[in-house]
Design a protein around this motif. Sequence first.
Motif, short mmCIF file in Angstrom:
data_model
loop_
_atom_site.label_atom_id
_atom_site.label_comp_id
_atom_site.label_asym_id
_atom_site.label_seq_id
_atom_site.Cartn_x
_atom_site.Cartn_y
_atom_site.Cartn_z
N ALA A 165 0.82 -1.21 0.00
CA ALA A 165 0.00 0.00 0.00
C ALA A 165 0.86 1.26 0.00
O ALA A 165 1.86 1.35 0.71
N ASN A 166 0.45 2.24 -0.79
CA ASN A 166 1.11 3.55 -0.79
C ASN A 166 0.56 4.47 0.29
O ASN A 166 1.23 5.41 0.72
N ILE A 167 -0.67 4.20 0.70
CA ILE A 167 -1.31 5.01 1.74
C ILE A 167 -1.95 4.07 2.75
O ILE A 167 -2.69 3.15 2.38
N ILE A 168 -1.66 4.29 4.03
CA ILE A 168 -2.24 3.48 5.11
C ILE A 168 -2.80 4.41 6.17
O ILE A 168 -2.13 5.35 6.61
N VAL A 169 -4.03 4.15 6.57
CA VAL A 169 -4.65 4.87 7.68
C VAL A 169 -4.85 3.85 8.80
O VAL A 169 -5.59 2.88 8.63
N SER A 170 -4.20 4.07 9.93
CA SER A 170 -4.24 3.12 11.03
C SER A 170 -4.95 3.69 12.25
O SER A 170 -4.84 4.89 12.53
N GLY A 171 -5.62 2.80 12.98
CA GLY A 171 -6.30 3.20 14.20
C GLY A 171 -5.80 2.41 15.39
O GLY A 171 -5.32 1.28 15.25
N GLY A 172 -5.91 3.02 16.58
CA GLY A 172 -5.49 2.35 17.80
C GLY A 172 -6.57 2.42 18.86
O GLY A 172 -7.72 2.76 18.59
N LYS A 173 -6.18 2.12 20.10
CA LYS A 173 -7.15 2.10 21.20
C LYS A 173 -7.73 3.49 21.45
O LYS A 173 -8.79 3.62 22.06
N GLY A 174 -7.03 4.53 20.98
CA GLY A 174 -7.54 5.88 21.14
C GLY A 174 -8.84 6.14 20.38
O GLY A 174 -9.49 7.17 20.58
N LEU A 175 -9.22 5.19 19.51
CA LEU A 175 -10.51 5.32 18.81
C LEU A 175 -11.67 5.17 19.79
O LEU A 175 -12.79 5.60 19.50
N GLY A 176 -11.42 4.54 20.93
CA GLY A 176 -12.44 4.42 21.96
C GLY A 176 -13.27 3.17 21.89
O GLY A 176 -13.48 2.49 22.89
N PRO B 207 -14.73 -0.18 18.87
CA PRO B 207 -14.53 -0.76 17.53
C PRO B 207 -15.17 0.07 16.43
O PRO B 207 -14.70 0.06 15.28
N ASP B 208 -16.24 0.79 16.76
CA ASP B 208 -16.92 1.61 15.74
C ASP B 208 -16.03 2.70 15.19
O ASP B 208 -16.28 3.24 14.10
N GLY B 209 -14.97 3.03 15.94
CA GLY B 209 -14.04 4.05 15.46
C GLY B 209 -13.38 3.67 14.15
O GLY B 209 -12.95 4.54 13.38
N PHE B 210 -13.31 2.36 13.87
CA PHE B 210 -12.69 1.92 12.62
C PHE B 210 -13.55 2.25 11.40
O PHE B 210 -13.07 2.17 10.27
N LYS B 211 -14.81 2.61 11.63
CA LYS B 211 -15.63 3.08 10.50
C LYS B 211 -15.06 4.40 9.97
O LYS B 211 -15.02 4.63 8.75
N LEU B 212 -14.62 5.27 10.89
CA LEU B 212 -13.98 6.51 10.46
C LEU B 212 -12.65 6.23 9.76
O LEU B 212 -12.32 6.87 8.75
N ILE B 213 -11.89 5.28 10.30
CA ILE B 213 -10.61 4.90 9.68
C ILE B 213 -10.85 4.42 8.25
O ILE B 213 -10.14 4.81 7.32
N ALA B 214 -11.86 3.57 8.07
CA ALA B 214 -12.17 3.02 6.75
C ALA B 214 -12.62 4.12 5.79
O ALA B 214 -12.27 4.11 4.60
N ALA C 61 -9.53 6.11 4.80
CA ALA C 61 -8.70 5.29 3.91
C ALA C 61 -9.31 5.24 2.51
O ALA C 61 -8.60 5.36 1.51
N GLU C 62 -10.61 5.08 2.45
CA GLU C 62 -11.28 5.04 1.14
C GLU C 62 -11.16 6.37 0.41
O GLU C 62 -10.89 6.43 -0.79
N ALA C 63 -11.33 7.47 1.15
CA ALA C 63 -11.24 8.80 0.53
C ALA C 63 -9.84 9.06 -0.01
O ALA C 63 -9.67 9.67 -1.07
N LEU C 64 -8.82 8.56 0.71
CA LEU C 64 -7.44 8.78 0.28
C LEU C 64 -6.96 7.75 -0.73
O LEU C 64 -5.87 7.89 -1.30
N GLY C 65 -7.74 6.69 -0.93
CA GLY C 65 -7.31 5.62 -1.82
C GLY C 65 -6.30 4.70 -1.17
O GLY C 65 -5.43 4.15 -1.84
N GLY C 66 -6.43 4.53 0.14
CA GLY C 66 -5.49 3.69 0.88
C GLY C 66 -6.15 2.48 1.51
O GLY C 66 -7.28 2.12 1.15
N VAL C 67 -5.45 1.86 2.45
CA VAL C 67 -5.97 0.68 3.15
C VAL C 67 -5.93 0.92 4.65
O VAL C 67 -5.28 1.85 5.13
#
Length: 342
Positions: free
Chosen positions: A217-228, A230-237, A240-246
């Motif tokens: 991947a050229n672009i990666i958006v990662s999330g951690g426990k600071g998301l609060g 599991p639903d926080g990964f919806k924002l991560i996704a 990532a989609e907007a940037l064309g990453g994973v």
Amino acid sequence: MDRNELNQYKNIWVYAEQRQGKLTPVVIELLGEGRKLADVRGVKLNAILLGQDMDELAKELISYGAETVYVADDALLKNYTTDAYTKVIVDAVHEIKPEIVLVGATHIGRDLAPRIASRLNTGLTADCTKLEIDPEDGKIKQTRPAFGGNIMATIICPDNRPQMSTVRPGVMDKAAKDDSRTGEVVKLNIDLKESDIRTKVLEIVKSANEKVSLTDANIIVSGGKGLGTPDGFKLIAELAEALGGVVGSSRAAVDAGWIDRSHQVGQTGVTVKPNLYVACGISGAIQHLAGMEDSEFIVAINKDAQAPIFDVADLGVVGDLHKIMPILIDKVRALKAEKANM
């Protein structure tokens, strides 16, 4: 081995792992690193390739810098099996005697390399992140993280050959491709029977997890426990989609069961070097930094201004990611729409 036996071993081999007729990305990285080692050592960089109908892949390996490609081509090698691949490679090593053998630390590499090393009665350093030739005696110095990444251990194999390393994907620079390169393809005479293989591949089923290719991947958006949650990964996704990453993740989020382990970036996950790495709600533990600190540009979003992630970030944003990320997603989408209408 005595000195005369050691001197019989020469040149560097890269195990050219292929899956369904396609080289795995780590092979190109191993050829890039192997070229540097071979030049310092003053020896040839070669590859060993197993499978069926491998002619085109052999040419591709030459274009990436392999000087000689040893090919074991047989129907029994079409799909990877531990027994068959171990036997063929061990037989080839006994016959040709490479000094150094490099293997990618993939799922297959981690299964295959220790079995080869055991049968050859030689050492194996696993999950290396750095390789170099000792200028004094020409041995390969193999460096890997130890004790949770708190120290780096450098290991040598002075008394046995070949010297063997598995190398973490995403750590080394890839070899440049040049289709004008020429090299030699040597077909191995293999001694392999169906009775040598104790398992049979009935079907290859790709899971959805295999679609996550962090190392490419050229672009990666990662999330951690600071998301609060599991639903926080919806924002991560979404980002990532907007940037064309994973989507990537810290180990803490994986251990919490918020996301599948295939997304994990870090020492016990995947090592990555994308053009852009966005860390959201990730504090920056040593284990995570070891897997992403070589990214070209790092953006960190965290409410803790003292978080270690900011020490490696090119751009840091201190604040509530649940307020910042929706704004960032909207801005990225708006810019993409504007660019599309130009």
